[in-house]
Enzyme design. Structure first.
Site, short mmCIF file in Angstrom:
data_model
loop_
_atom_site.label_atom_id
_atom_site.label_comp_id
_atom_site.label_asym_id
_atom_site.label_seq_id
_atom_site.Cartn_x
_atom_site.Cartn_y
_atom_site.Cartn_z
N LYS A 14 0.83 -1.22 0.00
CA LYS A 14 0.00 0.00 0.00
C LYS A 14 0.86 1.27 0.00
O LYS A 14 0.58 2.21 -0.75
CB LYS A 14 -0.94 0.02 1.22
CG LYS A 14 -1.91 -1.15 1.28
CD LYS A 14 -2.91 -1.01 2.42
CE LYS A 14 -2.32 -1.06 3.81
NZ LYS A 14 -1.69 -2.34 4.18
N ARG A 89 -9.72 0.85 8.88
CA ARG A 89 -9.29 -0.50 9.27
C ARG A 89 -10.37 -1.22 10.07
O ARG A 89 -10.16 -2.36 10.48
CB ARG A 89 -8.03 -0.40 10.12
CG ARG A 89 -6.76 -0.87 9.43
CD ARG A 89 -5.64 -0.61 10.40
NE ARG A 89 -4.44 -1.32 10.14
CZ ARG A 89 -3.37 -0.80 9.52
NH1 ARG A 89 -3.41 0.40 9.00
NH2 ARG A 89 -2.28 -1.50 9.39
N ARG A 128 11.29 -6.31 4.58
CA ARG A 128 11.17 -4.88 4.87
C ARG A 128 11.82 -4.54 6.21
O ARG A 128 12.35 -3.45 6.39
CB ARG A 128 9.67 -4.48 4.88
CG ARG A 128 9.45 -2.99 4.95
CD ARG A 128 8.00 -2.62 4.69
NE ARG A 128 7.16 -2.80 5.87
CZ ARG A 128 5.84 -2.60 5.89
NH1 ARG A 128 5.22 -2.23 4.79
NH2 ARG A 128 5.15 -2.78 6.99
N ARG A 134 11.23 -0.44 11.43
CA ARG A 134 9.95 -0.56 12.16
C ARG A 134 10.00 -1.74 13.10
O ARG A 134 10.13 -2.89 12.66
CB ARG A 134 8.79 -0.73 11.17
CG ARG A 134 8.39 0.55 10.48
CD ARG A 134 7.26 0.33 9.50
NE ARG A 134 6.08 -0.33 10.07
CZ ARG A 134 4.92 -0.43 9.44
NH1 ARG A 134 4.77 0.09 8.23
NH2 ARG A 134 3.91 -1.03 10.00
N ARG A 146 -0.55 -8.86 13.52
CA ARG A 146 -1.10 -7.86 12.59
C ARG A 146 -1.93 -8.53 11.50
O ARG A 146 -2.98 -8.01 11.10
CB ARG A 146 0.03 -7.04 11.98
CG ARG A 146 0.63 -6.04 12.98
CD ARG A 146 2.03 -5.62 12.60
NE ARG A 146 2.10 -4.86 11.37
CZ ARG A 146 3.22 -4.75 10.64
NH1 ARG A 146 4.33 -5.35 11.00
NH2 ARG A 146 3.20 -4.02 9.55
P1 AMP Z 1 0.61 0.52 8.95
O1 AMP Z 1 1.71 1.50 8.77
O2 AMP Z 1 -0.60 0.87 8.14
O3 AMP Z 1 1.07 -0.90 8.74
O4 AMP Z 1 0.14 0.62 10.48
C1 AMP Z 1 1.03 0.30 11.54
C2 AMP Z 1 0.24 0.20 12.84
O5 AMP Z 1 -0.37 1.45 13.15
C3 AMP Z 1 -0.90 -0.80 12.85
O6 AMP Z 1 -0.44 -2.12 13.13
C4 AMP Z 1 -1.79 -0.23 13.95
O7 AMP Z 1 -1.25 -0.53 15.23
C5 AMP Z 1 -1.65 1.26 13.72
N1 AMP Z 1 -2.67 1.76 12.77
C6 AMP Z 1 -2.43 2.28 11.53
N2 AMP Z 1 -3.59 2.65 10.95
C7 AMP Z 1 -4.59 2.36 11.84
C8 AMP Z 1 -5.99 2.47 11.80
N3 AMP Z 1 -6.65 2.96 10.73
N4 AMP Z 1 -6.68 2.07 12.91
C9 AMP Z 1 -6.05 1.58 14.00
N5 AMP Z 1 -4.72 1.42 14.07
C10 AMP Z 1 -3.98 1.79 13.01
#
Ligand code: AMP
Length: 191
Positions: A14, A89, A128, A134, A146
């Protein structure tokens, strides 16, 4: 004005594809994960809260996340359209996003869902981890969490857009350019 939800499990591509969509179409990119990570770096109150969930692979609570997303979108009043990455989400977030856009006389144009098998996701996330810095990529147990959270809480968001006739699956395997070509064609095909 087109507003896109770029959807898919962790590691689907994404972030990579969002950058290409921004370059090509001039969208504003809103990634809730990126905004949380910035807050963690800047040691804000929101960052501290988000970190406690992110390091376990759990979702940050809806109320906090929705408010943050709306504030971020409101910071771009001249946007030609948004690509929402990592949001919504949960179905509650999807409902809130519909209401937020509706108030502005706008809507989601479509959800483009990157489809990638789970084995490939794990390979990509492990790779990654070597460069992303991260912590949530570095621990296989957090990666699994996740993916489990995605399947339980996030996958139903696709039904929300399917019910509105806005869901489109996109093959997420192949080269970055090939996948981008599929996304671009899908967007260009919208009226
Ligand atoms: P991402 O960078 O999209 O993989 O998000 C990393 C982490 O941020 C996720 O595992 C969640 O802990 C948190 N996170 C990101 N977007 C959301 C969302 N829309 N709702 C809740 N938690 C989020």
């Amino acid at each position: 004005m087109r507003n896109i939800v770029l959807f898919g499990p962790p590691g689907a591509g994404k972030g990579t594809q969002s950058a290409l969509l921004v370059d090509h179409f001039g969208f504003v990119h809103l990634s809730t994960g990126d905004i949380f990570r910035l807050n963690i770096k800047e040691e804000t109150v929101l960052g501290k809260l988000a970190k406690s969930y992110m390091e376990k692979g759990q979702l940050v609570p809806d109320d906090v996340t929705i408010r943050m997303l709306e504030d971020s979108a409101n910071g771009h009043p001249d946007a030609r359209g948004f690509v929402f990455d990592g949001f919504p989400r949960t179905t509650a977030q999807a409902g809130a996003l519909d209401a937020f856009l509706n108030e502005k006389g706008q809507a989601i144009s479509g959800m483009l869902a990157l489809e990638v098998p789970e084995d490939e996701l794990k390979v990509r996330l492990a790779k990654r981890a070597e460069t992303s810095g991260r912590p949530d990529d570095a621990d296989p147990a957090v990666i699994q969490k996740r993916i489990d959270v995605y399947n339980a809480e996030t996958a139903p968001v696709a039904d929300h857009y399917q019910a509105q006739g806005k869901y489109q699956g996109i093959e997420g395997l192949g080269s970055v350019e090939d996948i981008f070509g599929r996304l671009r064609s899908a967007i260009e095909a919208w009226a």
